[in-house]
Design a protein around this motif. Structure first.
Motif: not given
Length: 348
Positions: A106-123
């Protein structure tokens, strides 16, 4: 021998069916997802495979080892105190890991959808691997002390049988703190985090959707098909169905747990006690959550349905292909006999 109530009759059917369905279904999900042909990113696939593995372990330990085998095969080594204590540690760890794998997804999908800057590093697959490994190790270590809170119900020929919670677990401050930590980690904190993350995700989706629609109207774009929003829609459907299923199936258990703690209900008046019925019903629904994710994939993921269909018909297609190849081989090895002309046939 316990009284055969309607609830117990349901349990005697429910748990074997849950095992017979849950283990193969989760195993099938692991195999299909691991092939990477479902149109999902490698990061999402890794989380879903981990969740299916944890769910299968919950059914194996909690339903098969702890419930079915002692019921149908009483008096075996599985009823001794060390065996039961070890199984309780395993099932508690499997339950914690299964719940927290849902949180990490759920947190991974939250980052992917809501945190564009963090998405490339976290997901990424690397991050997902680290997160899943850390969660598994930490929660497994956290449950090891559970082995030491139980003591035998009775001893026969120096062999301890059964388990009961030791009195020190209810009185010593260290055990009380450990119990409070366990309660917070599962189920209260996961329940709160899933509700919070989904609420933030919905809020972000609504705001982003309005902004993109305004931009399309300003650009006079007649084609309102938005590939990015379509991609997000599929990810959101998968996220919300998994999270929603978790919340609904754990709701009864969580509400009863809150009531049990506040009302200090430690003993039941019998098998007809509403508290006992509520506890067992919540327990059954909680275990059912370990079988629902595969059904969710079937409903929400087109390519998963295709892969599942191919897997189900593969034994039949393999038999047909083998039969055809065997028939062709036989035909190729049998020599064609020359026919005798009708005039040369001797009727004598």
């Amino acid at each position: 021998m316990r009284e055969a109530t309607i609830l117990h009759q349901i349990e005697e059917i429910y748990y074997p069916v849950l095992t017979a369905v849950g283990i193969p279904v989760n195993l099938m999900a692991i195999v299909i997802l691991s092939r990477g042909k479902c149109g999902l990113s490698r990061c999402i696939t890794l989380y879903l495979v981990a969740m299916a593995t944890a769910d299968m372990m919950v059914i194996f330990t909690d339903v098969l080892l702890y419930t079915i085998i002692p019921f149908y095969f009483p008096g075996t080594y599985m009823d001794t105190t060390p065996a039961i204590s070890f199984i309780l540690v395993l099932l508690s760890a499997a339950t914690d890991v299964s719940v927290w794998f849902t949180i990490t997804f759920t947190f991974d999908r939250f980052v992917a959808i809501c945190c564009q800057k963090l998405r490339t590093k976290y997901c990424t697959v690397e991050t997902a691997t680290v997160v899943l490994t850390v969660v598994s190790v930490v929660l497994s270590l956290k449950n090891i002390p559970l082995y030491f809170i139980y003591e035998p119900e009775y001893i026969v020929d120096n062999v301890p049988w059964g388990v009961k919670i030791s009195s020190s677990f209810l009185t010593e401050s260290a055990w009380v703190a450990f119990d409070c930590l366990s309660i917070i980690l599962t189920p209260f904190l996961p329940f709160f985090l899933i509700l919070l993350l989904n609420a933030l995700t919905v809020r972000h989706i609504l705001v982003a959707g309005r902004i993109r629609r305004r931009l399309q109207q300003c650009n006079n774009n007649e084609d309102h098909h938005d590939p990015e929003m379509e991609k997000r829609r599929k990810s959101i459907i998968l996220l919300f169905t998994i999270s929603g299923s978790f919340i609904l199936l754990w709701m009864t258990n969580v509400l009863y747990f809150m009531y049990w703690r506040t009302a200090n209900v430690y003993d039941f008046m019998g098998v007809h006690d509403p508290n006992y019925i509520a506890e067992q019903t919540g327990y059954m629904l909680q275990l059912l959550s370990s079988c629902t994710n595969t059904c969710i994939y079937v409903v929400t993921q087109t390519r998963f349905r295709e892969q599942l269909r191919d897997a189900l018909i593969y034994p039949f297609t393999a038999v047909v292909a083998w039969f055809r190849s065997s028939t062709d081989y036989v035909r190729a090895t049998i020599p064609v006999q020359s026919q005798v002309p009708p005039d040369d046939i001797n009727f004598d």
